[in-house]
Enzyme design. Structure first.
Site: not given
Ligand code: F6R
Length: 615
Positions: A2, A27, A74, A100-101, A492, A495
């Site tokens: 969000c 987001r 989201w 958000n939250g 990758k 997703e």
């Molecule tokens: C995959 C991806 C997620 C983030 C995960 C952690 O491409 O982007 O798996 O790696 O949500 O996010 P951070 O690094 O922001 O804590």
């Protein structure tokens, strides 16, 4: 997850908010909405779907005013419908909230308010807060800022959960209110205008002066100034800082997608991660931000890391680098599991939180748990001023610039680089010789140029991805340092292309997953000419014997592999410990091109959003 943008000033708010939301769309992209305050009234426009749908609605039914709040969602509570979009109003329509939250006790609040005659119009947790706030403000029997702030404080004391909030009150036409607990909120300081945002990227086109609110802070933001307060009425101390990057850094430029831009940025972002951090003379690294003395670091007996998703994969490779070069026992845990385990912490355990955003709820909770247990805590973060960067006692910034593509790419490379720098530093405090240290430095310095060579293979990788785009499932297999990249390559692909993929240690697949192998299921083998080459080739033969097509990521010039694979992606020769970083760039391109070939929305894959700020 969000995004929030709010503004107050002299310019028309609606276009400013929509532009800010576009910059925050990564987001969350289930629905979007704006609320503007003018002539003592709040008007909202809300639409399920992307920001374009909201912009079209605003073109049909414009609203004017110079004070407003907005949100891109989201979905957590309630499906992505117009009604569930934010802002949410109280019963009188005089209070509008974007959030958000998650308000965890929303059901109890809703029951209570319904018993008092309120009729809810959405399924969201946020509406419970908006209506509660409205009730408490009405009970105050007074109007205006002071009464509203008191009602807000009372409401926030009643809710549990996490929030970043921007709120309008029709009785307070000269203010936008903000509150933060567990979800980021930033005040942007402009000329004759101020902003509230969940992310600096929403406002960096208008101002680079920002103040990061802390958990428990409230903000009253006006056109000419802002005030930060604590929940208990004390004045909050917030420092104003300058954002490192400009708006252009968060734009696509000539690239069709952010993800491709970020993949191609890697030689540059890796150089940024290394800049000023190598000391060839002493064959070590320079890591000022750790805020720990050499003696303290020498005393570290164990390293515990926590991270999620791609960052967890970076941690797994980092674990291997630290054990290899520093000989310190090291372990990376999924943050979501770690926070609910009861892990014993030795007195000399160092805890590392690895995160691009610095806001991932599980990683933040894991860090807090580690602190509670008395561990020394460091963060390896990209986003400056993020919650984890601020709550950790020190750490390393990645300096990778904003990562907008929902699928993380450049952050992984920089995270592994940061962990390699840490391994080098710790290694040199222990047994690592100056010669070995100097070799590691040279290896690191070679990486940006070698990544450029991989990027030059993009067209070849595109052709391979197109050839295999029809696969229903793909296996990614690698051993030792390549195992984390097998996991990351599979993540990758799945997703962004929605092709099912599984990463596995190549030798482990005999214990089950080999049952998946048939002539329609390709296996991507990570088999550079390293210490495990022969062993990996044995596993590759096992797949071929079962008619599984093989895509090999192999060292350039490897003739042997050419006869054993349907397709080969060559990577430059590199030491065992860094070749996986090169292979990973190749797999990022593979996933990207497969997703494009399938017509997927690469930067906004379904069901996902950047920065997972809910549990
Ligand atoms: C995959 C991806 C997620 C983030 C995960 C952690 O491409 O982007 O798996 O790696 O949500 O996010 P951070 O690094 O922001 O804590």
């Amino acid at each position: 997850m969000c995004g929030i943008v709010a503004c107050i000033g002299t310019r028309p708010a609606a276009p400013l908010l929509v532009e800010g939301l576009r910059r925050l769309e990564y987001r969350g992209y289930d629905s979007a909405g704006v609320g503007l305050l003018r002539d003592g009234k709040i008007e909202t426009r809300k639409r399920a779907g992307r920001i374009d749908a909201l912009a079209a609605l605003l073109a049909e039914r414009p609203i004017s005013g110079t004070v407003g709040i907005s949100h891109t969602r989201w979905a957590t509570h309630g499906p992505p419908t117009d009604m569930n979009s934010h802002p949410h109003l109280d019963a009188t329509g005089k209070i509008a909230v974007v959030h958000n939250g998650v308000i965890e006790n929303h059901a109890a609040i809703r029951r209570d308010l319904e018993a008092r005659g309120e009729t809810f119009v959405s399924d969201t947790d946020t509406e419970a807060l908006a209506r509660l706030l409205g009730q408490l403000y009405a009970e105050a029997g007074a109007h205006g800022e002071a009464a509203f702030l008191e009602a807000l404080r009372r409401a926030l004391r009643r809710v549990s959960g996490a929030y970043g909030l921007a709120i309008l009150c029709a009785d307070c036409p000269d203010a936008v209110f903000g509150a933060r607990k567990g979800s980021p909120l930033i005040v942007g300081i402009g000329r004759e205008e101020h902003f509230l945002a969940s992310d600096v990227n929403a406002i960096v086109a208008h101002t680079r002066e920002v103040a990061y609110l802390a958990d428990g802070d409230l903000a009253v933001v006006r056109a000419h100034d802002f005030e930060a307060l604590r929940m208990d009425d004390r004045e909050a101390t917030v420092a104003v800082s300058r954002v490192e990057h400009d708006a252009a850094a968060a734009e696509k430029g000539d690239f069709p997608h952010f993800m491709l831009k970020e993949i191609f940025e890697q030689p540059h972002t890796l150089r940024n991660a290394l800049r000023g951090r190598l000391n060839p003379e002493d064959a070590t690294s320079v890591l000022g931000g750790l805020n720990m003395t050499a003696a303290e670091l020498r005393g570290v007996e164990r390293i515990q890391m926590a991270a999620c998703g791609t960052s967890w994969h970076a941690g797994l490779l980092g674990e291997m680098l630290i054990e290899e070069f520093a000989r310190i026992p090291c372990e990376v845990d999924y943050a979501s599991e770690f926070r609910y385990r009861n892990p014993p912490f030795g007195r000399n355990t160092l805890f590392l939180a690895i995160t691009q955003s610095g806001e991932t709820a599980d990683t933040l909770a894991a860090l807090r748990e580690a602190k509670r247990k008395g561990a020394r805590v460091l963060g390896i973060c990209n986003v400056v001023g993020s919650s984890i960067a601020r709550e950790a006692g020190g750490g390393l910034y990645l300096h990778a610039g904003p990562e907008i593509g929902v699928a993380s790419t450049k952050a992984f490379t920089s995270q592994v680089t940061a962990l390699a720098l840490l391994a080098l530093y710790l290694g040199r405090l222990h047994h690592l010789s100056a010669l070995e240290g100097a070799r590691l430095i040279r290896d690191l310095e070679n990486l940006p140029g070698q990544i450029e060579e991989v990027l030059a293979q993009s067209e070849r990788i595109r052709a391979i991805a197109q050839r295999f785009r029809g696969a229903a499932s793909v296996l990614f297999l690698g051993r030792r340092f390549n195992y984390p990249v097998a996991l990351e390559g599979a993540l990758k692909l799945k997703e962004i292309s929605y092709i099912h993929a599984e990463g596995y240690p190549a030798a482990e697949m005999k214990h089950g997953p080999i049952a998946l192998v048939d002539e329609r299921t390709p296996s991507v083998f990570l088999c550079p000419r390293d210490g495990m080459y022969e062993k990996t080739l044995n596993n590759l033969e096992e797949v071929r014997a079962r008619r599984g097509p093989v895509i090999a990521v192999a060292t350039e010039g490897d003739r042997e592999i050419a006869h054993k694979a349907e397709a080969v992606i060559p990577i430059p020769a590199a030491p065992d410990h860094f070749a996986p970083l090169l292979a990973n760039v190749a797999l990022q391109l593979f996933a990207y091109h497969a997703a494009v070939a399938l017509g997927r929305d690469v930067d906004k894959p379904r069901n996902l959003a950047k920065s997972v700020t809910v549990e």
